[in-house]
Design a protein around this motif. Structure first.
Motif, PDB file in Angstrom:
ATOM      1  N   GLU A  15       0.862  -1.196   0.000  1.00  0.00           N
ATOM      2  CA  GLU A  15       0.000   0.000   0.000  1.00  0.00           C
ATOM      3  C   GLU A  15       0.896   1.243   0.000  1.00  0.00           C
ATOM      4  O   GLU A  15       2.013   1.201   0.507  1.00  0.00           O
ATOM      5  CB  GLU A  15      -0.882   0.014   1.255  1.00  0.00           C
ATOM      6  CG  GLU A  15      -1.862  -1.122   1.346  1.00  0.00           C
ATOM      7  CD  GLU A  15      -3.138  -0.865   0.571  1.00  0.00           C
ATOM      8  OE1 GLU A  15      -3.336   0.261   0.060  1.00  0.00           O
ATOM      9  OE2 GLU A  15      -3.935  -1.794   0.466  1.00  0.00           O
ATOM     10  N   SER A  34       2.108   2.859 -10.464  1.00  0.00           N
ATOM     11  CA  SER A  34       0.701   2.439 -10.451  1.00  0.00           C
ATOM     12  C   SER A  34      -0.038   2.908 -11.699  1.00  0.00           C
ATOM     13  O   SER A  34      -0.807   2.146 -12.291  1.00  0.00           O
ATOM     14  CB  SER A  34      -0.002   2.989  -9.210  1.00  0.00           C
ATOM     15  OG  SER A  34       0.587   2.474  -8.054  1.00  0.00           O
ATOM     16  N   THR A 147      -3.957  -6.474  -6.373  1.00  0.00           N
ATOM     17  CA  THR A 147      -4.640  -5.268  -6.852  1.00  0.00           C
ATOM     18  C   THR A 147      -4.876  -5.292  -8.354  1.00  0.00           C
ATOM     19  O   THR A 147      -5.949  -4.917  -8.825  1.00  0.00           O
ATOM     20  CB  THR A 147      -3.812  -4.020  -6.487  1.00  0.00           C
ATOM     21  OG1 THR A 147      -3.622  -4.006  -5.072  1.00  0.00           O
ATOM     22  CG2 THR A 147      -4.503  -2.745  -6.924  1.00  0.00           C
TER      23      THR A 147
END
Length: 192
Positions: A15, A34, A147
């Protein structure tokens, strides 16, 4: 895309607050990483594969493959496609057939199978379906495959690859070629 920053500066497989230690430069690099993955995923029409590649401190010459299946569930063969980062692959080929899906984790359609054919001893694979006691730590897959893999939907699967130091050092051209060949064989059989 790959991250060249050391894990002390940025661990993109976590995270954002844990990954960046709240350092502004690391946060920017994390966002770039990301955003690149999101952009790449959206550019792929249909099914695809994301590989999250790492090095590990395993003392044996082997490759660990993570699909979000814990060692406990892997050893007990107690898992189904819906909790893995390759849910889309399983759904495409197997529907709800659990035995069929196990071929993609530790059978002849798995990445581990093709890694073994190249002499890169993989866990899990047909020869190593269970996490052996000599494996100090098994990496089932982290934030990136959880994710951006297909566990929560979508058609892009994710697999975490952990290469031991005995595979990484020295990083010879023939080792890179064997890894690439294993990935291509897995991809051609399952995605094309």
């Amino acid at each position: 895309m790959y991250n060249l920053l050391t894990r002390r500066k940025l661990d993109a497989n976590r995270e954002i607050s844990e990954a960046t230690f709240n350092a502004s430069d690391a946060m920017k690099a994390y966002q770039d990483y990301s955003n690149f993955i999101c952009k790449a995923r959206s550019a792929i029409p249909g099914r695809g594969l994301l590989l999250d590649i790492h090095g590990c401190a395993d003392r044996e010459k082997r490759t660990q493959l993570g699909y979000l299946v814990s060692s406990k569930h892997l050893d007990g063969e107690n898992y189904c496609k819906d909790v893995t980062s390759i849910r889309s692959l399983g759904k495409h080929w197997c529907g709800d057939d659990k035995d069929c899906f196990k071929n993609f984790i530790c059978g002849n359609r798995s990445l581990g199978h093709f890694m073994n054919l190249e002499g890169l001893r993989a866990v899990p694979s047909p020869e190593n379906k269970k996490v052996k006691p000599d494996l100090l730590r098994y990496f089932p897959g982290g934030f990136t495959v959880a994710t951006y893999g297909s566990k929560d939907g979508g058609d892009i699967d994710g697999i975490q690859m952990e290469f031991s130091g005995k595979i990484r050092f020295p990083w010879r051209e023939n080792t890179r070629n064997r890894i690439a060949n294993a990935i291509l064989c897995f991809y051609r059989l399952n995605y094309i």
